[in-house]
Design a protein around this motif. Structure first.
Motif, PDB file in Angstrom:
ATOM      1  N   MET A   1       0.769  -1.141   0.128  1.00 50.63           N
ATOM      2  CA  MET A   1      -0.190  -0.002   0.018  1.00 50.63           C
ATOM      3  C   MET A   1       0.964   1.195   0.049  1.00 50.63           C
ATOM      4  SD  MET A   1      -3.020   1.017   2.481  1.00 50.63           S
ATOM      5  CE  MET A   1      -4.257  -0.210   2.028  1.00 50.63           C
ATOM      6  N   ARG A   2       0.527   2.305  -0.802  1.00 50.46           N
ATOM      7  CA  ARG A   2       1.061   3.473  -0.577  1.00 50.46           C
ATOM      8  C   ARG A   2       1.103   4.096   0.668  1.00 50.46           C
ATOM      9  NH1 ARG A   2      -2.405   5.901  -4.966  1.00 50.46           N
ATOM     10  NH2 ARG A   2      -3.969   4.392  -4.511  1.00 50.46           N
ATOM     11  N   PRO A   3       2.225   4.488   1.210  1.00 46.42           N
ATOM     12  CA  PRO A   3       2.345   4.989   2.762  1.00 46.42           C
ATOM     13  C   PRO A   3       1.847   6.107   3.055  1.00 46.42           C
ATOM     14  CG  PRO A   3       4.568   4.866   1.752  1.00 46.42           C
ATOM     15  CD  PRO A   3       3.262   4.284   0.619  1.00 46.42           C
ATOM     16  N   ALA A   4       1.542   6.990   1.997  1.00 49.38           N
ATOM     17  CA  ALA A   4       1.157   8.269   2.387  1.00 49.38           C
ATOM     18  C   ALA A   4      -0.532   8.329   2.351  1.00 49.38           C
ATOM     19  CB  ALA A   4       1.552   9.415   1.179  1.00 49.38           C
ATOM     20  N   LEU A   5      -1.324   7.231   2.250  1.00 45.12           N
ATOM     21  CA  LEU A   5      -2.728   7.165   2.143  1.00 45.12           C
ATOM     22  C   LEU A   5      -3.333   7.645   3.461  1.00 45.12           C
ATOM     23  CD1 LEU A   5      -3.856   4.280  -0.298  1.00 45.12           C
ATOM     24  CD2 LEU A   5      -3.718   6.971  -0.767  1.00 45.12           C
ATOM     25  N   SER A   6      -3.957   8.422   3.554  1.00 46.19           N
ATOM     26  CA  SER A   6      -4.995   8.648   4.737  1.00 46.19           C
ATOM     27  C   SER A   6      -6.326   8.157   4.422  1.00 46.19           C
ATOM     28  CB  SER A   6      -4.879  10.268   5.029  1.00 46.19           C
ATOM     29  OG  SER A   6      -5.679  10.404   6.179  1.00 46.19           O
ATOM     30  N   VAL A   7      -7.072   7.291   5.488  1.00 49.85           N
ATOM     31  CA  VAL A   7      -8.308   6.820   5.121  1.00 49.85           C
ATOM     32  C   VAL A   7      -9.011   6.953   6.338  1.00 49.85           C
ATOM     33  CG1 VAL A   7      -9.637   4.659   4.683  1.00 49.85           C
ATOM     34  CG2 VAL A   7      -7.255   4.827   3.894  1.00 49.85           C
ATOM     35  N   LEU A   8     -10.232   7.858   5.918  1.00 46.75           N
ATOM     36  CA  LEU A   8     -11.320   7.951   7.289  1.00 46.75           C
ATOM     37  C   LEU A   8     -12.479   6.919   6.995  1.00 46.75           C
ATOM     38  CD1 LEU A   8     -12.455   9.881   9.192  1.00 46.75           C
ATOM     39  CD2 LEU A   8     -13.454  11.068   7.537  1.00 46.75           C
ATOM     40  N   VAL A   9     -12.467   6.218   8.032  1.00 47.10           N
ATOM     41  CA  VAL A   9     -13.589   5.056   8.364  1.00 47.10           C
ATOM     42  C   VAL A   9     -14.550   5.490   9.283  1.00 47.10           C
ATOM     43  CG1 VAL A   9     -13.732   2.858   9.044  1.00 47.10           C
ATOM     44  CG2 VAL A   9     -11.671   3.348   8.078  1.00 47.10           C
ATOM     45  N   VAL A  10     -15.664   5.650   8.664  1.00 48.99           N
ATOM     46  CA  VAL A  10     -17.128   6.105   9.297  1.00 48.99           C
ATOM     47  C   VAL A  10     -17.784   4.944   9.286  1.00 48.99           C
ATOM     48  CG1 VAL A  10     -18.799   7.615   9.335  1.00 48.99           C
ATOM     49  CG2 VAL A  10     -16.853   8.136   7.981  1.00 48.99           C
ATOM     50  N   GLU A  11     -17.974   4.296  10.679  1.00 48.55           N
ATOM     51  CA  GLU A  11     -18.575   3.116  10.741  1.00 48.55           C
ATOM     52  C   GLU A  11     -19.043   3.235  12.408  1.00 48.55           C
ATOM     53  OE1 GLU A  11     -20.537  -0.027  11.562  1.00 48.55           O
ATOM     54  OE2 GLU A  11     -19.658  -0.077   9.366  1.00 48.55           O
ATOM     55  N   ASP A  12     -20.388   2.911  12.595  1.00 43.99           N
ATOM     56  CA  ASP A  12     -20.850   3.143  13.966  1.00 43.99           C
ATOM     57  C   ASP A  12     -20.655   1.955  14.928  1.00 43.99           C
ATOM     58  OD1 ASP A  12     -22.932   2.279  12.328  1.00 43.99           O
ATOM     59  OD2 ASP A  12     -24.456   2.431  13.786  1.00 43.99           O
ATOM     60  N   ASP A  13     -20.356   0.891  14.181  1.00 48.59           N
ATOM     61  CA  ASP A  13     -19.991  -0.438  15.023  1.00 48.59           C
ATOM     62  C   ASP A  13     -18.572  -0.400  15.625  1.00 48.59           C
ATOM     63  OD1 ASP A  13     -18.799  -3.269  15.763  1.00 48.59           O
ATOM     64  OD2 ASP A  13     -20.544  -4.019  14.695  1.00 48.59           O
ATOM     65  N   ALA A  14     -18.165  -0.026  16.749  1.00 49.48           N
ATOM     66  CA  ALA A  14     -16.926   0.100  17.299  1.00 49.48           C
ATOM     67  C   ALA A  14     -16.119  -1.160  16.808  1.00 49.48           C
ATOM     68  CB  ALA A  14     -16.840   0.456  18.853  1.00 49.48           C
ATOM     69  N   ASP A  15     -16.352  -1.927  16.902  1.00 50.57           N
ATOM     70  CA  ASP A  15     -15.660  -3.417  16.763  1.00 50.57           C
ATOM     71  C   ASP A  15     -15.189  -3.583  15.315  1.00 50.57           C
ATOM     72  OD1 ASP A  15     -15.447  -4.081  19.511  1.00 50.57           O
ATOM     73  OD2 ASP A  15     -17.118  -5.548  19.164  1.00 50.57           O
ATOM     74  N   LEU A  16     -16.087  -3.238  14.645  1.00 50.95           N
ATOM     75  CA  LEU A  16     -15.616  -3.148  13.051  1.00 50.95           C
ATOM     76  C   LEU A  16     -14.709  -2.348  12.649  1.00 50.95           C
ATOM     77  CD1 LEU A  16     -15.846  -4.443  10.421  1.00 50.95           C
ATOM     78  CD2 LEU A  16     -18.204  -3.544   9.887  1.00 50.95           C
ATOM     79  N   ARG A  17     -15.315  -0.934  13.177  1.00 50.44           N
ATOM     80  CA  ARG A  17     -14.389   0.081  13.042  1.00 50.44           C
ATOM     81  C   ARG A  17     -12.807   0.100  13.338  1.00 50.44           C
ATOM     82  NH1 ARG A  17     -17.146   3.721  15.588  1.00 50.44           N
ATOM     83  NH2 ARG A  17     -15.914   3.750  17.525  1.00 50.44           N
TER      84      ARG A  17
END
Length: 135
Positions: A1-17
Motif C-alpha cells: 500500500m502507498r504509505p502516504a494514504l490517509s483513510v477516514l473510516v466512518v462506522e458506528d460499530d466500534a468493533d468493526l471500525r
C-alpha cells in the motif's frame, strides 16, 4: 500500500471500525476511525484525507447523504461505501454516484485492493455496481 494514504473510516460499530482501522494501519495507511457523519465532517475540515470508507446506515445523518456531500465538497477524496444490507437500490446508488459499495462481512484483501488500487482494483474491473464478499 502507498504509505502516504490517509483513510477516514466512518462506522458506528466500534468493533468493526477498530478492525478496519487496524487492517489499514497494518498495510501502511493512516487510518482515522469515527462513529458518525458529523465527526467525519470535522475530520475532513481539519486534515487531508485521501479515501473515505463510509457505512450506509449511520446514527443521525445517513451515509448516502454524507457520501453525496463529501463528493461535492471534497472532490479529491475517493469514496467507498460499505453496507450490511446489499439491496439493489443501495448497490445501484453507489454505481450512480460513482463509488464502490462493499458488502459486509468485508473481505480484507478486497478492501486493501480497493484502497490501494484506486477505483479499478484487480478482480473488480467487471463489477461496476458493487463488490460483494458473499459467496
Amino acid at each position: 500500500m502507498r504509505p502516504a494514504l490517509s483513510v477516514l473510516v466512518v462506522e458506528d460499530d466500534a468493533d468493526l471500525r477498530d478492525l478496519v482501522c487496524q487492517l489499514l494501519q497494518g498495510a501502511g495507511a493512516t487510518a482515522i476511525g469515527v462513529a458518525n457523519a458529523e465527526d467525519a465532517a470535522s475530520v475532513l475540515a481539519s486534515r487531508q484525507v485521501d479515501i473515505l470508507l463510509c457505512d450506509y446506515i449511520l446514527p443521525g445523518r445517513n451515509g448516502v447523504t454524507f457520501l453525496r456531500d463529501v463528493r461535492a465538497q471534497h472532490p479529491t477524496v475517493r469514496c467507498l461505501a460499505m453496507t450490511g444490507h446489499p439491496d439493489p437500490f443501495i448497490l445501484g446508488r453507489g454505481h450512480d454516484d460513482g463509488y464502490f459499495v462493499l458488502t459486509k462481512p468485508i473481505d480484507p484483501s478486497l478492501l486493501l485492493a480497493l484502497v490501494d488500487g484506486g477505483s479499478n482494483p484487480p478482480g473488480a474491473a467487471n463489477l461496476p455496481i458493487h463488490v460483494s464478499t458473499h459467496s
